[in-house]
Design a protein around this motif. Structure first.
Motif, PDB file in Angstrom:
ATOM      1  N   SER A   6     -48.818 -11.168   6.798  1.00 32.75           N
ATOM      2  CA  SER A   6     -48.287 -10.299   7.853  1.00 32.75           C
ATOM      3  C   SER A   6     -47.869  -8.935   7.312  1.00 32.75           C
ATOM      4  O   SER A   6     -47.718  -7.980   8.074  1.00 32.75           O
ATOM      5  CB  SER A   6     -47.085 -10.971   8.524  1.00 32.75           C
ATOM      6  N   ILE A   7     -47.673  -8.847   6.017  1.00 33.27           N
ATOM      7  CA  ILE A   7     -47.285  -7.569   5.405  1.00 33.27           C
ATOM      8  C   ILE A   7     -48.526  -6.785   4.977  1.00 33.27           C
ATOM      9  O   ILE A   7     -48.684  -5.616   5.312  1.00 33.27           O
ATOM     10  CB  ILE A   7     -46.359  -7.809   4.197  1.00 33.27           C
ATOM     11  N   SER A   8     -49.399  -7.456   4.216  1.00 30.40           N
ATOM     12  CA  SER A   8     -50.601  -6.785   3.710  1.00 30.40           C
ATOM     13  C   SER A   8     -51.610  -7.843   3.300  1.00 30.40           C
ATOM     14  O   SER A   8     -51.275  -8.794   2.583  1.00 30.40           O
ATOM     15  CB  SER A   8     -50.259  -5.884   2.521  1.00 30.40           C
ATOM     16  N   LEU A  69     -46.202   0.148  -0.254  1.00 30.98           N
ATOM     17  CA  LEU A  69     -45.713  -0.295   1.053  1.00 30.98           C
ATOM     18  C   LEU A  69     -44.190  -0.219   1.170  1.00 30.98           C
ATOM     19  O   LEU A  69     -43.644  -0.540   2.234  1.00 30.98           O
ATOM     20  CB  LEU A  69     -46.150  -1.749   1.301  1.00 30.98           C
ATOM     21  N   GLU A  70     -43.529   0.195   0.101  1.00 39.42           N
ATOM     22  CA  GLU A  70     -42.067   0.158   0.082  1.00 39.42           C
ATOM     23  C   GLU A  70     -41.459   1.035   1.174  1.00 39.42           C
ATOM     24  O   GLU A  70     -40.473   0.670   1.815  1.00 39.42           O
ATOM     25  CB  GLU A  70     -41.564   0.605  -1.290  1.00 39.42           C
ATOM     26  N   SER A  71     -42.037   2.187   1.408  1.00 45.62           N
ATOM     27  CA  SER A  71     -41.468   3.108   2.397  1.00 45.62           C
ATOM     28  C   SER A  71     -41.671   2.613   3.829  1.00 45.62           C
ATOM     29  O   SER A  71     -40.935   3.010   4.740  1.00 45.62           O
ATOM     30  CB  SER A  71     -42.094   4.494   2.239  1.00 45.62           C
ATOM     31  N   ARG A  72     -42.634   1.735   4.035  1.00 49.05           N
ATOM     32  CA  ARG A  72     -42.920   1.258   5.399  1.00 49.05           C
ATOM     33  C   ARG A  72     -42.264  -0.083   5.704  1.00 49.05           C
ATOM     34  O   ARG A  72     -42.247  -0.507   6.842  1.00 49.05           O
ATOM     35  CB  ARG A  72     -44.438   1.131   5.583  1.00 49.05           C
ATOM     36  N   ASN A  73     -41.762  -0.761   4.672  1.00 48.92           N
ATOM     37  CA  ASN A  73     -41.148  -2.074   4.872  1.00 48.92           C
ATOM     38  C   ASN A  73     -39.629  -1.949   5.039  1.00 48.92           C
ATOM     39  O   ASN A  73     -39.006  -0.991   4.564  1.00 48.92           O
ATOM     40  CB  ASN A  73     -41.455  -2.984   3.681  1.00 48.92           C
ATOM     41  N   ASP A  74     -39.066  -2.951   5.669  1.00 50.65           N
ATOM     42  CA  ASP A  74     -37.605  -2.979   5.797  1.00 50.65           C
ATOM     43  C   ASP A  74     -36.994  -3.506   4.499  1.00 50.65           C
ATOM     44  O   ASP A  74     -37.690  -4.083   3.660  1.00 50.65           O
ATOM     45  CB  ASP A  74     -37.201  -3.870   6.981  1.00 50.65           C
ATOM     46  N   PRO A  75     -35.670  -3.337   4.293  1.00 49.16           N
ATOM     47  CA  PRO A  75     -35.034  -3.754   3.032  1.00 49.16           C
ATOM     48  C   PRO A  75     -35.222  -5.236   2.733  1.00 49.16           C
ATOM     49  O   PRO A  75     -35.404  -5.618   1.571  1.00 49.16           O
ATOM     50  CB  PRO A  75     -33.564  -3.400   3.255  1.00 49.16           C
ATOM     51  N   ASN A  76     -35.149  -6.096   3.723  1.00 41.57           N
ATOM     52  CA  ASN A  76     -35.318  -7.528   3.477  1.00 41.57           C
ATOM     53  C   ASN A  76     -36.712  -7.848   2.942  1.00 41.57           C
ATOM     54  O   ASN A  76     -36.881  -8.672   2.030  1.00 41.57           O
ATOM     55  CB  ASN A  76     -35.062  -8.314   4.762  1.00 41.57           C
ATOM     56  N   LEU A  81     -40.324  -9.173  -1.599  1.00 43.86           N
ATOM     57  CA  LEU A  81     -41.463  -8.843  -2.453  1.00 43.86           C
ATOM     58  C   LEU A  81     -41.027  -8.687  -3.905  1.00 43.86           C
ATOM     59  O   LEU A  81     -41.740  -9.100  -4.838  1.00 43.86           O
ATOM     60  CB  LEU A  81     -42.147  -7.568  -1.957  1.00 43.86           C
ATOM     61  N   SER A  82     -39.858  -8.074  -4.121  1.00 45.33           N
ATOM     62  CA  SER A  82     -39.351  -7.911  -5.481  1.00 45.33           C
ATOM     63  C   SER A  82     -39.069  -9.264  -6.119  1.00 45.33           C
ATOM     64  O   SER A  82     -39.397  -9.493  -7.289  1.00 45.33           O
ATOM     65  CB  SER A  82     -38.086  -7.052  -5.465  1.00 45.33           C
TER      66      SER A  82
END
Length: 261
Positions: A6-8, A69-76, A81-82
């Motif tokens: 769902s993310i990539s 994708l970091e700038s387009r994803n929310d903090p959670n 991902l981290s």
């Protein structure tokens, strides 16, 4: 459904490849425990080391994709991902440490996953996951990725040099091919000229032969005429030889019996 899908799709694909490698590493080390021959153990360890190199490359690609994708994803999502990346690094380091243990057991130190400047630096890069903090894992992973970047850059340079040499060689071959084509064309022209010259010589030879025949015939005619003239002069009363027109002896003058007064 895989949450990474769902993310990539790219992240999901990389995660699947890394999971396959981890399964292959687990099965490989289990198989390594059953191998008794040291040579076979060394070959198996080399194969597992290649898989670990591939896994390290995929983790680096995963990290790059996460950063994109970091700038387009929310903090959670970024935190998830981290943690996923750190989990991958921990598992890879556990296999690296296991590989070092087997390498020490079979008495070989030729297989080195990390191309560091010295062996002691390579040992510093291999730490037990249980003894490393997240920051240490990140630093260790970044160091490995930087080393991989440098190796890739060196490989790119070698490839570029090879491509340049190939291009120059292709250009030289093309020039030689064109030169050979011109030489072939010139040889064809020379062959055609020689053929035409041969035909011309044959025609001239036939003409010369014909002229010789005519000259010989004329010579025979002239000789025959001269012979007839000589015979006529020597024996003018020979009736077997006809007079040649224009060369007949002068007619004798007829004397009249009666002369007028």
């Amino acid at each position: 459904m895989d949450p990474l899908s769902s993310i990539s799709d790219e992240l999901a694909e990389i995660d699947g490849q890394i999971s396959d490698i981890f399964r292959a590493l687990s099965n490989g080390f289990q198989k390594l425990e059953k191998i008794k021959d040291s040579n076979r153990q060394s070959r198996q360890l080399e194969e597992l080391t290649g898989k670990m190199r591939e896994c390290r490359r995929l983790i680096k690609e995963f990290d790059r994709e996460v950063k994109d994708l970091e700038s387009r994803n929310d903090p959670n999502t970024n935190r998830m991902l981290s943690e996923k990346k750190q989990s991958m690094i921990k598992e890879l380091n556990s296999y690296v440490n296991l590989k070092k243990q087997y390498a020490a057991n079979i008495g070989t130190n030729k297989i080195d996953l990390f191309d560091g400047p010295a062996e002691e630096h390579g040992e510093e890069n291999v730490l037990l996951a249980s003894k490393m903090t997240n920051q240490q894992l990140m630093d260790n992973g970044n160091q490995m990725m930087n080393e991989t970047d440098q190796a890739i850059e060196r490989s790119k340079k070698v490839v570029q040099d090879t491509v340049n040499v190939g291009t120059e060689t292709a250009a030289a071959l093309k020039a030689q091919t064109e030169q050979m084509s011109r030489i072939v064309n010139e040889l064809d022209s020379i062959h055609f000229s020689i053929k035409k010259a041969s035909q011309l010589v044959k025609e001239i030879g036939r003409q010369v032969a014909t002229d010789k025949c005519i000259m010989a015939l004329l010579f025979l005619i002239v000789v025959g005429v001269i012979a007839i003239i000589i015979v006529k002069l020597v024996n003018p009363h020979n009736k077997d030889i006809r007079d040649i027109p224009g060369l007949a002896p002068p007619a004798m003058t007829r004397k009249l019996l009666w002369n007028p007064i």
